[in-house]
Design an enzyme around this catalytic site. Structure first.
Site, PDB file in Angstrom:
ATOM      1  N   GLY A 125       0.776  -1.219   0.000  1.00 51.42           N
ATOM      2  CA  GLY A 125       0.000   0.000   0.000  1.00 51.42           C
ATOM      3  C   GLY A 125       0.809   1.272   0.000  1.00 51.42           C
ATOM      4  O   GLY A 125       0.254   2.360   0.168  1.00 51.42           O
ATOM      5  N   ALA A 126       2.125   1.166  -0.194  1.00 54.18           N
ATOM      6  CA  ALA A 126       2.991   2.342  -0.106  1.00 54.18           C
ATOM      7  C   ALA A 126       3.316   2.931  -1.471  1.00 54.18           C
ATOM      8  O   ALA A 126       4.162   3.814  -1.587  1.00 54.18           O
ATOM      9  CB  ALA A 126       4.289   1.977   0.620  1.00 54.18           C
ATOM     10  N   SER A 129       4.774  -0.811  -5.467  1.00 57.20           N
ATOM     11  CA  SER A 129       4.506  -1.974  -6.334  1.00 57.20           C
ATOM     12  C   SER A 129       4.732  -3.313  -5.654  1.00 57.20           C
ATOM     13  O   SER A 129       5.319  -4.225  -6.228  1.00 57.20           O
ATOM     14  CB  SER A 129       5.338  -1.886  -7.622  1.00 57.20           C
ATOM     15  OG  SER A 129       4.956  -0.778  -8.377  1.00 57.20           O
ATOM     16  N   GLU A 163      -3.095  -9.022 -12.999  1.00 53.59           N
ATOM     17  CA  GLU A 163      -3.655  -7.935 -12.188  1.00 53.59           C
ATOM     18  C   GLU A 163      -4.861  -7.299 -12.859  1.00 53.59           C
ATOM     19  O   GLU A 163      -5.839  -6.947 -12.198  1.00 53.59           O
ATOM     20  CB  GLU A 163      -2.592  -6.882 -11.895  1.00 53.59           C
ATOM     21  CG  GLU A 163      -3.050  -5.849 -10.887  1.00 53.59           C
ATOM     22  CD  GLU A 163      -1.934  -5.255 -10.067  1.00 53.59           C
ATOM     23  OE1 GLU A 163      -2.204  -4.287  -9.338  1.00 53.59           O
ATOM     24  OE2 GLU A 163      -0.796  -5.741 -10.135  1.00 53.59           O
ATOM     25  N   ASP A 175       4.794  -1.079 -13.728  1.00 55.57           N
ATOM     26  CA  ASP A 175       5.237  -1.672 -12.469  1.00 55.57           C
ATOM     27  C   ASP A 175       5.845  -3.048 -12.686  1.00 55.57           C
ATOM     28  O   ASP A 175       6.928  -3.366 -12.174  1.00 55.57           O
ATOM     29  CB  ASP A 175       4.066  -1.787 -11.492  1.00 55.57           C
ATOM     30  CG  ASP A 175       3.559  -0.434 -11.031  1.00 55.57           C
ATOM     31  OD1 ASP A 175       4.218   0.579 -11.320  1.00 55.57           O
ATOM     32  OD2 ASP A 175       2.499  -0.397 -10.379  1.00 55.57           O
TER      33      ASP A 175
END
Length: 386
Positions: A125-126, A129, A163, A175
Site C-alpha cells: 500500500g505504499a 509496487s 492484475e 510496475d
C-alpha cells in the site's frame, strides 16, 4: 527478513523447495499515470523484494502461503481458477499468485500444481509496487519450475494480465516491467506502447546525492473507482481528439488540443499526461548528461501536476513534498498511483538527516502518523536466488 525462505518452506510443507525466486518493488522517478496512455516512464527497482520459495506438485493444486498474512496456506484448484471468483476475505492476497497461474494457463502454457511460500519486505500500500513484485516473483517461479523460457518482458505482460483480468486493477505495464527487467545502477526508460526499454545510468551516490523514499503510511487501494475513472477519462479524451492514445498528442500542440475539450476536468487530466511524458524525456536527458541535480525541479513540477491536474495526491503527500523541498531538497514528488503511498525526494547526501527530521517534525505537528523514511538505490530486477 529473518531466517530464509527455504527454511520457512520446509517448516510449512515438510519438504524442501526446489528453488527461491525474487522480484523487487519499484520507485517511479518520473512518469506517473502515463503507462495506460501508451506513454513513457522512468522507474527503477528497489532493494526491497518479494521472495517465493516453490516446488512442483504432482496434482493440479496450488497452495500459497505468505509470511506476512497470519492465516494459513490458501489451497486452490488450477482447474477452478476463475476471474469472476477470485479469493476473498482473509485469502484475498492470494488473488495475485492465483491470477498469475490463471494467466499462464490462459496463455496455453503448461503449468502444473505447486506449493509456494511468500515473504516480502516491500511495504504494501505504499505505492512501491508490492503487488507487481509478488506477481513477477510468482510468474518467474512457476515458469522456471515447469521449464517455460520467457523473457522478462513476457513475464511482465503475464503479470500485468493477472492484475488486470484476475485481480481487477486496470493498471498499465510499468510496475511489472520495472520489477522484471530493471538493472542495478540504472533507471529504466520504458515506452509502454512499443515496450522498448533503455537502461539509463542513475548513480546518486557517485554524484553525492541521496533519493529519499517517504512512506506516508496512508494506504491506497487502486481497485476502488478513482483509478479506473481517470483511466476512462483519458481514453475518452483520446477518442474525442482523434488519437489512439494521449501519448500521440505533441507537447507543443497541447493548448490547441485542450481547447477542443469541453469538460474542464478532462482537460486537466490530458494536460497532466502530455506534460508528464515531456518531463520523462527531459529527466532522461539530464541523467544521461550526469546533471542529476537539475532533474529536481522537474520532480516537483510533476508533483504539482499530479496534485492539481490529475488530483491523485493527499495532504500527507503534499506535506512531505513541500517540507522536503523547503528543507533543501532539489525536488520531490509523489510516486506510484497516488491516493496515499510514498513520496520521493532528491537531496544532497549530507542533508539526509536534516530533511528526514524536517519531514518527521512536520508530520507530527500536523497530527499525521510518523512517516517511514528510507533511501533508495537502483537495484536488479527479478531473478532466481537459489
Amino acid at each position: 527478513m529473518s531466517g530464509t525462505a527455504q527454511d520457512d518452506f520446509r517448516k510449512l510443507y515438510g519438504y524442501p523447495p526446489e528453488g527461491v525466486w525474487a522480484a523487487p518493488g519499484r520507485v517511479n522517478l518520473i512518469g506517473e499515470h502515463t503507462d495506460y496512455n501508451d506513454g513513457f516512464a522512468l522507474p527503477f527497482a528497489l532493494p526491497q523484494r518479494t521472495e517465493v520459495a516453490a516446488a512442483r506438485r504432482t496434482d493440479r493444486i496450488l497452495r500459497v502461503h505468505s509470511a506476512e498474512v497470519p492465516s494459513g496456506a490458501v489451497t486452490l484448484d488450477l482447474a477452478e481458477l476463475d476471474p469472476e471468483r477470485p479469493p476473498q476475505g482473509a485469502a484475498s492476497w492470494a488473488a495475485y499468485p492465483a491470477g498469475v497461474a490463471w494467466a499462464l494457463l490462459d496463455a496455453g502454457l503448461p503449468v502444473g500444481g505447486a506449493d509456494l511460500h511468500v515473504r516480502s519486505d516491500v511495504p504494501t500500500g505504499a505505492g512501491l509496487s508490492s503487488s507487481a513484485a509478488l506477481e513477477v516473483a510468482t510468474a518467474l517461479a512457476l515458469t522456471d519450475l515447469y521449464g517455460i523460457p520467457l523473457t522478462c518482458t513476457d513475464l511482465a505482460a503475464l503479470a500485468r494480465r493477472a492484475e488486470n483480468a484476475y485481480v481487477g486493477v486496470p493498471c498499465g505495464v510499468m510496475d511489472q516491467t520495472a520489477s522484471a527487467c530493471a538493472t542495478g545502477g540504472h533507471a529504466l526508460h520504458l515506452d509502454t506502447r512499443s515496450l522498448e526499454q533503455r537502461h539509463i545510468p542513475f548513480d546518486c551516490e557517485a554524484a553525492g546525492l541521496r533519493l529519499l523514499v517517504i512512506d506516508t503510511r496512508v494506504r491506497h487501494a487502486l481497485a476502488d473507482g478513482a483509478y479506473a475513472q481517470r483511466r476512462t477519462s483519458c481514453h475518452r479524451a483520446a477518442e474525442a481528439l482523434g488519437v489512439a492514445a494521449l501519448r500521440d498528442l505533441p507537447h507543443q500542440g497541447l493548448e490547441q488540443a485542450l481547447a477542443r475539450l469541453e469538460d474542464p476536468v478532462v482537460r486537466k487530466r490530458v494536460r497532466h499526461v502530455v506534460t508528464e511524458n515531456e518531463r520523462v524525456l527531459r529527466v532522461e536527458e539530464l541523467l544521461r548528461a550526469g546533471r542529476l541535480r537539475e532533474a529536481g525541479p522537474l520532480l516537483t513540477e510533476g508533483h504539482a501536476s499530479l496534485r492539481d491536474d490529475y488530483e491523485v495526491s493527499c495532504p500527507e503527500l503534499d506535506l512531505a513534498v513541500s517540507t522536503a523541498d523547503a528543507a533543501g531538497a532539489y525536488g520531490s514528488r509523489m510516486t506510484g498511483g497516488g491516493f496515499g503511498g510514498s513520496a520521493l525526494s532528491l537531496i544532497d547526501a549530507d542533508a539526509e538527516r536534516s530533511v528526514t527530521r524536517a519531514v518527521t517534525d512536520a508530520f507530527r505537528r500536523a497530527g499525521f502518523a510518523p512517516p517511514r523514511i528510507t533511501t533508495a538505490s537502483p537495484s536488479p530486477g527479478a531473478a532466481r536466488l537459489v
